[in-house]
Design a protein around this motif. Structure first.
Motif, mmCIF file in Angstrom:
data_model
loop_
_atom_site.group_PDB
_atom_site.id
_atom_site.type_symbol
_atom_site.label_atom_id
_atom_site.label_comp_id
_atom_site.label_asym_id
_atom_site.label_seq_id
_atom_site.Cartn_x
_atom_site.Cartn_y
_atom_site.Cartn_z
ATOM 1 N N ILE A 17 128.093 -47.942 38.697
ATOM 2 C CA ILE A 17 126.741 -48.479 38.506
ATOM 3 C C ILE A 17 126.123 -48.130 37.153
ATOM 4 O O ILE A 17 125.131 -48.745 36.751
ATOM 5 C CB ILE A 17 125.799 -48.008 39.636
ATOM 6 N N ARG A 131 118.828 -44.819 39.822
ATOM 7 C CA ARG A 131 119.416 -46.151 40.020
ATOM 8 C C ARG A 131 120.184 -46.201 41.332
ATOM 9 O O ARG A 131 120.091 -47.170 42.087
ATOM 10 C CB ARG A 131 120.336 -46.489 38.838
ATOM 11 N N ILE A 135 119.575 -48.715 44.522
ATOM 12 C CA ILE A 135 120.630 -49.532 45.140
ATOM 13 C C ILE A 135 120.710 -49.233 46.636
ATOM 14 O O ILE A 135 120.918 -50.139 47.459
ATOM 15 C CB ILE A 135 121.976 -49.285 44.436
ATOM 16 N N ALA A 138 118.222 -51.298 48.177
ATOM 17 C CA ALA A 138 118.664 -52.697 48.234
ATOM 18 C C ALA A 138 119.607 -52.923 49.414
ATOM 19 O O ALA A 138 119.541 -53.958 50.086
ATOM 20 C CB ALA A 138 119.351 -53.078 46.920
ATOM 21 N N THR A 235 125.446 -59.276 44.954
ATOM 22 C CA THR A 235 124.475 -58.903 43.922
ATOM 23 C C THR A 235 123.707 -57.635 44.294
ATOM 24 O O THR A 235 123.443 -56.777 43.435
ATOM 25 C CB THR A 235 123.484 -60.050 43.675
ATOM 26 N N TYR A 236 123.332 -57.478 45.545
ATOM 27 C CA TYR A 236 122.494 -56.347 45.968
ATOM 28 C C TYR A 236 123.183 -55.000 45.800
ATOM 29 O O TYR A 236 122.526 -53.962 45.825
ATOM 30 C CB TYR A 236 122.044 -56.532 47.422
ATOM 31 N N HIS A 238 124.779 -54.229 43.015
ATOM 32 C CA HIS A 238 124.509 -53.929 41.600
ATOM 33 C C HIS A 238 125.656 -53.155 40.932
ATOM 34 O O HIS A 238 125.433 -52.169 40.220
ATOM 35 C CB HIS A 238 123.196 -53.158 41.456
ATOM 36 N N GLN A 240 128.536 -52.438 38.201
ATOM 37 C CA GLN A 240 128.659 -52.738 36.770
ATOM 38 C C GLN A 240 129.655 -53.864 36.528
ATOM 39 O O GLN A 240 129.428 -54.732 35.692
ATOM 40 C CB GLN A 240 129.116 -51.481 36.004
#
Length: 251
Positions: A17, A131, A135, A138, A235-236, A238, A240
């Motif tokens: 990530i 971050r 996530i 999310a 997408t959720y 996230h 890299q």
């Protein structure tokens, strides 16, 4: 050079990530991880506990859960090596849920009194942890949609897709299978279904050629078909490098 082998799972997770410098990798490896072997079905932290340390999963699987007054359980999330599921205990003094092992697990504890000044001294690593927490939120949102709006068939397919992608990202799954020591009762607690409904739905997924079931292992036979059944879109998470770009989901 990474001197502390206990840091490996955490580094692999963070680097899905964020991008870490070598200095940041070495700083994380220098943390005093206190490793322990934990039996299956054991609480690592209970609701209303006031933890003084965070728990890093080194090997195995854990899950967050809530118990209702009538004894029913809702599983809130599953966790794999590299996760720190109780990271919020750094700032929230009282736990509002429990954390337990699925099967036997190996974990490492990091005292809050060490982790707090460490993160203040390394703001980019602190940002990486922040971050990761976002996530996590999310993923919670996606689970709300899963339990509230998807059919049983899509619900279970989505849970399998999520775990497959997350485990592949950190090298814990092969191109067509992943370790899955989750019982049908636990899947029921995670999806709001009965164990009987879970059994019937897994059989449907298998009969449609999407998955196969083995002891403590899930085999993905048709990855595209499983995604279609789930309405899964990553997408959720996230990551890299999205799974279709690095080729990790090829069977």
């Amino acid at each position: 050079m990474i001197a502390n082998a206990h840091a490996g799972p955490l580094l692999r997770k963070l680097e899905t990530i964020v991008t870490l410098t070598q200095g940041e990798r070495d700083a994380i490896a220098g943390l005093p991880f206190m490793a322990r072997e934990i039996k299956a079905g054991q609480d690592l932290v209970r609701e209303h506990d006031r933890p003084s340390q965070c728990c890093l999963i080194l090997e195995g699987h854990t899950f967050r859960y809530k118990l209702l007054a009538d004894g029913k359980r809702q599983i809130l999330s599953f966790h794999i090596a590299g996760d720190i599921p109780d990271l919020q205990s750094l700032h929230l003094r009282i736990m509002d849920h429990g954390l337990a092992t699925l099967g036997a697990a190996r974990v490492a504890f990091i005292p809050h009194e060490i982790l707090r000044p460490f993160l203040h001294a390394h703001p980019r690593i602190s940002d990486a942890f922040w971050r990761d927490t976002l996530i996590d939120a999310a993923i919670f949102r996606e689970w709300v949609v899963n339990v509230g709006r998807r059919s049983a068939y899509s619900r279970l397919a989505h849970l399998l897709c999520e775990n497959f992608v997350r485990m592949r990202a950190v090298g814990l799954a092969g191109p067509g299978s992943f370790e899955w020591p989750v019982t049908q009762e636990q899947l029921a607690d995670a999806t709001g279904l009965s164990a009987v409904h879970v059994n019937r739905t897994l059989t449907e997924l298998r009969d449609h050629g999407l998955i196969d079931l083995a002891r403590h292992k899930m085999v993905v036979k048709d990855w595209q078909g499983l995604q279609d059944a789930a309405g899964f879109e990553h997408t959720y998470l996230h990551l890299q490098t999205p799974p279709e770009e690095n080729g990790t989901m090829a069977s």
